[in-house]
Design an enzyme around this catalytic site. Sequence first.
Site, PDB file in Angstrom:
ATOM      1  N   ARG A 107       0.830  -1.213   0.000  1.00  0.00           N
ATOM      2  CA  ARG A 107       0.000   0.000   0.000  1.00  0.00           C
ATOM      3  C   ARG A 107       0.864   1.261   0.000  1.00  0.00           C
ATOM      4  NH1 ARG A 107      -2.925   4.069   2.053  1.00  0.00           N
ATOM      5  NH2 ARG A 107      -5.122   3.881   2.619  1.00  0.00           N
ATOM      6  N   ASP A 151     -12.714  -1.941  -3.912  1.00  0.00           N
ATOM      7  CA  ASP A 151     -13.617  -1.414  -2.892  1.00  0.00           C
ATOM      8  C   ASP A 151     -15.017  -1.314  -3.481  1.00  0.00           C
ATOM      9  OD1 ASP A 151     -13.056  -0.161  -0.003  1.00  0.00           O
ATOM     10  OD2 ASP A 151     -14.856   0.713  -0.886  1.00  0.00           O
TER      11      ASP A 151
END
Length: 340
Positions: free
Chosen positions: A38, A75
Amino acid sequence: MLKNDLILKAARGEKTERVPVWLMRQAGRVLPEYRATRSRAKNFVEFVKNPELACEVTIQPVDILGVDAAIIFSDILVIPEAMGLPYQMIEAKGPWFEKTIKTKADVDALHIANAGDLDYVMQALKLTKQNLNNRVPLIGFAGAPWTIFAYMIEGSGSKTFSKAKQFLYTQPELSHLLLDKITQSTINYLKGQVASGADMIQLFDSWAGVLSPDHFYEFSLKYISKICDAIKPLVPVTVFAKDAHYAVNRISQINCNTIGLDWTINPAEARKAAGGKTLQGNADPCLLYADEKTIVAEASKMLDAFGKQSYIANLGHGLYPDLDKEKVKFFVEFIKSYKA
Ligand code: CP3
């Protein structure tokens, strides 16, 4: 051919030699490896849009935790964005939308998304499918229309989602119009996911529990059912409506394969209500803060109560970021060692 298709077999109600297991939010901050990947992206939205990085974190839990499926890293908020409402993920706060839906003109201005609008997810799925090399199935997902609606109206997370619920009570027709647009977009998106390699699909209705039963049936389950009608002929579908335990029997009547359960429902009661459908869940994520002895005792109770067929072990919601990765691994290994 998949080398391990236990989850698909369980979803179809076929006999499995052991209980399969995966974990919601398995691709997430509980893994230091996730945090390292990330940090290579500018922010969460850019991370989601990078197929190479998404592929990397999708496969990490398969390698590190030994779970029986990968779930594509993405997401649910990519749908509002594709429809015209961009989002940001604010550190320690969560999602934030600069534009929200207030009027009919706002709803009319929304675009019905197609799979091409979400090409980065399609690329991530293709790359992941290739790199998984048929080790385990790849799960695709989307938010259920009500949960997406809730973020579109509210513009952020909320304890009550009272603005979104106000919309249902004061503008029911416009609510249906918006839910319909989200549903059409989601069907296009999920068909694209299947064409790009998703072996099964999960719908996340994370905010089902803020609705009254009547509102859940009218504004949520109706649209979930439409999506299931479109997708179940292609791949198995799981419906996870968090905190809607009263609705297990109604959910069992729609065209889904598996019902995902949170920890507030008793497994035996869920079995009675589920009309033979496969069940998934439902350990309290906080169980994984406990010592190994407690984890074994509670996980055994869960496995015995669900019975070992037509069952996919999971938590009742996503992993918390501060859980110990070793405990998570222990839980997965214990489930895999449990004899059917
Ligand atoms: O491993 C997996 O489960 C796959 C990836 C996945 C993510 N989000 C990555 C993510 C999945 C399936 C989701 C679904 C999702 N996103 C839901 C439904 C499931 C649920 O949790 O109820 C919802 C409501 C969202 C919206 C969302 N995304 C919120 C509210 C947040 C902030 C809360 C948080 O945990 O920080 C996110 C961010 C998010 N999505 C993270 C991950 C790994 C953490 C963000 C980070 O890396 O900083």
